[in-house]
Write a protein that holds these residues in place. Structure first.
Motif, PDB file in Angstrom:
ATOM      1  N   GLU A   1       4.348   4.829  -8.880  1.00 31.77           N
ATOM      2  CA  GLU A   1       5.017   5.300  -7.220  1.00 31.77           C
ATOM      3  C   GLU A   1       3.697   6.416  -6.743  1.00 31.77           C
ATOM      4  O   GLU A   1       3.560   6.895  -7.289  1.00 31.77           O
ATOM      5  CB  GLU A   1       6.551   5.973  -7.486  1.00 31.77           C
ATOM      6  CG  GLU A   1       6.593   6.253  -6.352  1.00 31.77           C
ATOM      7  CD  GLU A   1       7.329   5.386  -5.190  1.00 31.77           C
ATOM      8  OE1 GLU A   1       7.562   5.144  -4.219  1.00 31.77           O
ATOM      9  OE2 GLU A   1       7.483   4.444  -6.074  1.00 31.77           O
ATOM     10  N   GLY A   2       3.780   6.198  -5.729  1.00 33.82           N
ATOM     11  CA  GLY A   2       2.829   6.911  -4.751  1.00 33.82           C
ATOM     12  C   GLY A   2       1.069   6.125  -4.775  1.00 33.82           C
ATOM     13  O   GLY A   2       0.054   6.693  -3.758  1.00 33.82           O
TER      14      GLY A   2
ATOM     15  N   GLN B   1       6.195  -2.126  -5.141  1.00 34.70           N
ATOM     16  CA  GLN B   1       5.024  -1.704  -5.354  1.00 34.70           C
ATOM     17  C   GLN B   1       4.000  -2.485  -6.482  1.00 34.70           C
ATOM     18  O   GLN B   1       2.688  -2.088  -6.966  1.00 34.70           O
ATOM     19  CB  GLN B   1       5.135  -0.078  -6.181  1.00 34.70           C
ATOM     20  CG  GLN B   1       5.372   1.184  -5.279  1.00 34.70           C
ATOM     21  CD  GLN B   1       4.154   0.955  -4.152  1.00 34.70           C
ATOM     22  OE1 GLN B   1       3.343   1.087  -4.041  1.00 34.70           O
ATOM     23  NE2 GLN B   1       4.909   1.278  -2.749  1.00 34.70           N
TER      24      GLN B   1
ATOM     25  N   ASP C   1      -1.917   3.390  -5.110  1.00 36.33           N
ATOM     26  CA  ASP C   1      -2.577   2.269  -4.581  1.00 36.33           C
ATOM     27  C   ASP C   1      -2.716   1.400  -5.769  1.00 36.33           C
ATOM     28  O   ASP C   1      -3.348   2.042  -6.781  1.00 36.33           O
ATOM     29  CB  ASP C   1      -3.604   2.263  -3.759  1.00 36.33           C
ATOM     30  CG  ASP C   1      -3.276   1.955  -2.481  1.00 36.33           C
ATOM     31  OD1 ASP C   1      -1.933   1.846  -1.573  1.00 36.33           O
ATOM     32  OD2 ASP C   1      -3.861   2.501  -1.688  1.00 36.33           O
TER      33      ASP C   1
ATOM     34  N   SER D   1       2.333  -0.750  -9.879  1.00 35.33           N
ATOM     35  CA  SER D   1       1.520   0.600  -9.703  1.00 35.33           C
ATOM     36  C   SER D   1       2.700   0.976 -10.080  1.00 35.33           C
ATOM     37  O   SER D   1       3.698   1.458  -9.662  1.00 35.33           O
ATOM     38  CB  SER D   1       1.112   0.199  -8.888  1.00 35.33           C
ATOM     39  OG  SER D   1       1.500   0.878  -7.271  1.00 35.33           O
TER      40      SER D   1
ATOM     41  N   THR E   1       0.856  -1.256  -0.221  1.00 40.94           N
ATOM     42  CA  THR E   1       0.029  -0.107   0.185  1.00 40.94           C
ATOM     43  C   THR E   1       0.937   1.272   0.306  1.00 40.94           C
ATOM     44  O   THR E   1       1.772   1.382   0.253  1.00 40.94           O
ATOM     45  CB  THR E   1      -0.446  -0.302   1.363  1.00 40.94           C
ATOM     46  OG1 THR E   1       0.171   0.185   2.573  1.00 40.94           O
ATOM     47  CG2 THR E   1      -1.562  -0.647   1.624  1.00 40.94           C
ATOM     48  N   SER E   2       0.103   2.206  -0.560  1.00 39.90           N
ATOM     49  CA  SER E   2       1.166   3.296  -0.494  1.00 39.90           C
ATOM     50  C   SER E   2       0.711   3.984   0.743  1.00 39.90           C
ATOM     51  O   SER E   2       1.987   5.251   0.823  1.00 39.90           O
ATOM     52  CB  SER E   2       0.758   4.262  -1.880  1.00 39.90           C
ATOM     53  OG  SER E   2      -0.916   5.096  -1.085  1.00 39.90           O
ATOM     54  N   HIS E   3       0.050   3.729   2.117  1.00 36.48           N
ATOM     55  CA  HIS E   3      -0.003   5.039   3.003  1.00 36.48           C
ATOM     56  C   HIS E   3       0.671   3.429   3.587  1.00 36.48           C
ATOM     57  O   HIS E   3       0.417   2.072   4.029  1.00 36.48           O
ATOM     58  CB  HIS E   3      -1.501   5.069   3.473  1.00 36.48           C
ATOM     59  CG  HIS E   3      -1.593   6.299   2.184  1.00 36.48           C
ATOM     60  ND1 HIS E   3      -1.190   7.454   1.851  1.00 36.48           N
ATOM     61  CD2 HIS E   3      -2.859   6.446   1.409  1.00 36.48           C
ATOM     62  CE1 HIS E   3      -1.591   7.980   1.409  1.00 36.48           C
ATOM     63  NE2 HIS E   3      -2.340   7.156   0.689  1.00 36.48           N
TER      64      HIS E   3
END
Length: 822
Positions: free
Chosen positions: A220-221, A202, A223, A218, A153-155
């Motif tokens: 960068e940054g 990612q 999801d 995905s 996940t990005s977060h």
């Protein structure tokens, strides 16, 4: 002796009729060997010697023993982790059909149509128990789950919340484990069974059994969206039995020759294929190990060796592959290490340690930075059943401030372990500070060892050396606190009637008060009475002794006495026997293991008789291993004050659990020299030259798998004790004309070497046997622990460990970030 009978059996009979000549064409074809292209030619055939049939096979087998890493200092303490509020041991994982993914407190277990989600911070019961027959709220019904993994996940706060599932029908499904609901799916995106899932940076990688690989990546940054993202397709060989993403490349292997496995008739295998799945258009490369190995079962990389890949194999080998290819060259097998006599079923790199799971339920941690490798930890993980998988929860470092390792076994249990082995660090710190919570005192120990060749005590007549032997040896130390007699061949091992009687009655040889039963043969009774009488006569009247151990095993006899003033300090008194004759079924060879705890120090005594024969080094080594690794001593470490007596996380059931170990007996190790040369050196007083060729000393120095490698022995300043003509000073004058040797030995081992000091090591001249007796005296330091003070020091050590743990967690976290596993 038994050796005489055995060796006589191999002599050809002078009256045997000549063998019949076979008719032409009736012979088997000569043996052939296929040598693959590029293989080394076999070594030149060695010249035949008088004992070639014995020595040639021995050398080949001996190499296998030598390659096993030294495990004599390994900790048996399970590195349990304490970060969950509820026990994970209640989580059931069906063997072979169950799949597990772990993230912090969250554990997902899938089997067939069922998916269970656990939150071990709140409950040991599943928070979600889902059945695919209901479709998880989707149109897909009755699917079978075959793979699962948490997606990136990005977060950071979302990590470990979105779970991907692969099914037998080729579906991919994403679930939010917080709500138990499906958030995305791609029906039939794989046309066949999804067998593997991997997370890398990612990206998510899914593999099916036809060799179709989907790479979802995905931006960068952003999801990763299962529903909308178009994956890139990569093709690999189908039906891979081993598949794992290592260092950003997909490593595969299989038994099937058509799929890239072992090639029948070839001397090397199995084939390993490596695919760079993140580079479009890249072609898989086929690799070969440097020697023939079993099928690949597992693979991993180590933080301390980033340019290498480790593969586990059936047969107990680990192959090491160099991947540092600045010019794009394929990986090369640089080394093969034999680590186990059974298969390596699972493998995981944890910091500088290599964790391997075995068929017997053990997980072993290897320090690969040392040459040769050493086993630092080895514990019972899965109830003596195969360890099917070991994996790292890479997100545990962020979520739990721990490096959590989890394993799944054939016992269908999920177990969690501390990857940093913090409990061992704390124990080592306690050992360094032992003087702060312990008091120490010295005790003296006298060990007498003698192969008496079935002599009776009333035969100690004639010369003063015979008549005064027991008195002289007992008075060689001033009132020792412990006296241990270890005798071998107390009965005639060639007498079938006597041996059979001992086998039948030996198990009932002790009465409830520890004395010898009247039912046992008179040989044991006579020697028992004579030894007890000798101690009573040789020692002052104000220093009485009590027998604490008296046991026999066919020809072996052990009798351990302690001063009455020390007897009240003894606890946890126990003994066991290990049979080694006839494949472990007969006790003509073997050992008697006895032990007690005095104050808070555990002391173990071994009286042994090992395999005979000039060239049977490998058999003797195997006897040593069986005795040292025997685990039939009763464990008694339930009380807090008992735990401190045993070492390396042991419970007292094994020899090396004890702080101090003494080993004596007719070990039968010989001198690798001709008889004439040995006798000439003895007459010239050149014993140092003979020590160089002593088999036991060579095994202790050069054989890294030898179980007595960590034991010590005093200088051999006395003439070899075997083999003499009875009642003479002449070495064996029989037809056998055996080479003189130091068969009779006394060794010792101490956790803290300075706590055992040898006072003497010598032979005696009683000549009623074909062996000369030996004795060794020791001063040993025992401890008494103040448990309140120890608890205080342990609390300080645990506080100190927190700082060390943070530092090591930071290093581990950076490694997994570099490998894009986080």
């Amino acid at each position: 002796m038994v050796e005489q009978e055995t060796e006589a059996c191999v002599e050809p009979s002078l009256t045997a009729p000549p063998p019949e000549r076979k008719a032409f064409g009736g012979h088997l074809p000569p043996p052939t060997r296929t040598i693959a292209l590029g293989d080394k030619l076999p070594p030149a055939r060695r010249a035949q010697s008088g004992s070639s049939s014995e020595s040639e096979g021995e050398d080949d087998s001996k190499l296998k023993v030598e390659l096993l890493p030294d495990a004599s200092r390994a900790s048996r303490r399970p590195p349990l982790v304490d970060c969950h509020n509820y026990s994970e041991f209640n989580i059931h994982v069906p063997a072979y059909t169950g799949f597990v993914a772990v993230s912090g407190h969250t554990a997902a277990v899938a089997s067939h149509h069922h998916l269970r989600i656990y939150d071990l911070s709140s409950s040991s019961s599943p928070i979600w128990n889902l059945d695919s027959k209901d479709g998880f709220g989707t149109k897909l019904k009755d699917f079978k789950i075959t793979a699962l993994e948490f997606r990136p996940t990005s977060h950071q706060e979302d990590r470990g919340h979105f779970l991907w599932l692969g099914t037998k029908d080729g579906h991919l499904i994403e679930m939010d484990v917080r709500t138990g609901s499906v958030t995305a799916m791609r029906p039939h995106i794989h046309a066949h069974t999804v067998t593997h899932m991997f997370r890398h940076g990612q990206s998510m990688i899914t593999v099916d059994d036809t060799g179709k690989v989907l790479v979802f990546t995905s931006a960068e940054g952003v999801d990763l969206s299962l529903a909308t993202l178009q994956p890139r397709v990569v093709r690999i060989a189908e039906k891979q039995e081993f598949t794992k993403l290592l260092g950003g490349q997909l490593w595969t292997s299989t038994r099937d020759p058509n799929g890239g496995g072992s090639v029948p008739g070839a001397s090397r295998g199995p084939y390993v294929r490596v695919y760079d799945i993140f580079t479009p258009g890249a072609v898989g490369r086929s690799l070969l190990p440097t020697e023939h190995l079993g099928a690949v079962t597992a693979g991993t990389i180590l933080a301390t060796q980033p340019g290498q890949v480790y593969l586990g194999h059936e047969g107990g080998h680990i192959s090491i592959w160099s991947t540092a290819d600045t010019d794009g060259a394929p990986a090369q097998c640089v080394e093969v290490v034999k680590v186990s006599s059974s298969d390596v079923l699972s493998l995981e790199g944890v910091n500088e340690r290599l964790w391997a799971g075995s068929r017997k339920g053990l997980i072993s941690a290897y320090d690969v930075t040392s040459k040769p490798w050493t086993v630092t930890n080895c514990w019972e993980a899965h109830n003596k059943l195969p360890v099917l998988r070991i994996a790292v929860d890479t997100w545990s470092m962020e979520k739990l401030d721990r490096l959590v390792i989890y394993s799944v076994g054939r016992d269908e249990q999920l177990k969690f372990w501390d990857g940093l082995l913090g409990i061992d660090w704390i124990e080592q710190e306690l050992l360094k500070r032992e003087t702060e919570f312990s008091t120490f005192r010295d005790m003296t120990v006298l060990i007498v060892s003698w192969n008496i060749d079935s002599a009776k005590p009333d035969q100690l007549t004639g010369t003063p050396e015979n008549v005064n032997f027991l008195t002289d040896v007992l008075q060689s130390v001033d009132r020792p606190d412990v006296i241990a007699f270890g005798m071998q061949e107390l009965i005639d091992l060639e007498s079938r009637k006597m041996a059979a009687k001992t086998v039948l009655l030996g198990g009932k040889s002790k009465s409830t008060d520890g004395t010898i039963s009247q039912k046992v043969t008179t040989s044991y009774k006579k020697w028992y009475d004579r030894l007890v009488l000798a101690v009573r006569c040789a020692m002052p009247a104000d220093s009485p002794y009590t027998v604490v151990h008296a046991e026999n095993l066919v020809g072996l006899f052990s009798c351990v006495l302690v001063k009455n003033t020390e007897k009240i300090r003894l606890k946890n008194v126990a003994l066991t026997t290990v049979k080694r004759g006839m494949g472990g079924r007969y006790g003509n060879k073997g050992g008697i293991i006895s032990r007690f705890v005095v104050d808070d120090t555990s002391v173990c005594f071994i009286n042994c008789h090992l395999a005979a024969g000039q060239h049977h080094v490998r058999q003797r080594n195997a006897d040593v291993q069986a005795i040292v690794e025997d685990n039939t001593l009763p464990s008694d470490a339930s009380a807090a004050d008992e735990i401190v007596a045993f070492v390396n996380g042991g419970d007292g059931s094994m020899v090396l659990d004890h702080e101090i170990v003494f080993m004596n007996g007719d070990m039968n190790y010989r001198i690798d020299q001709r008889r004439e040369a040995v006798i000439a050196s003895i007459k010239a007083g050149d014993l140092e030259h003979l020590v160089i060729h002593d088999q036991l000393r060579k095994e202790m120095k050069f054989n890294r798998g030898f179980r007595l490698r960590t034991f010590s022995e005093g200088p051999l300043n006395f003439v070899p004790t075997y083999k003499y003509d009875r009642r003479t000073d002449e070495f064996d004058s029989s037809e056998k004309a055996r080479v003189p040797a130091w068969c009779d030995r006394v060794l010792w081992r101490a956790l803290v070497p300075e706590r055992v000091t040898q006072l003497h090591y010598r032979r005696w001249e009683a000549n009623v046997s074909d062996h000369r007796p030996i004795s060794s005296a020791f001063r040993m330091t025992v401890k008494q622990v103040n448990h309140e003070a120890r608890a205080h020091v342990k609390a300080q050590a645990m506080d100190k460990w927190k700082a060390v743990e943070r530092e090591r967690l930071g290093a581990a976290l950076q490694h997994y970030i570099d490998q894009q596993m986080i």
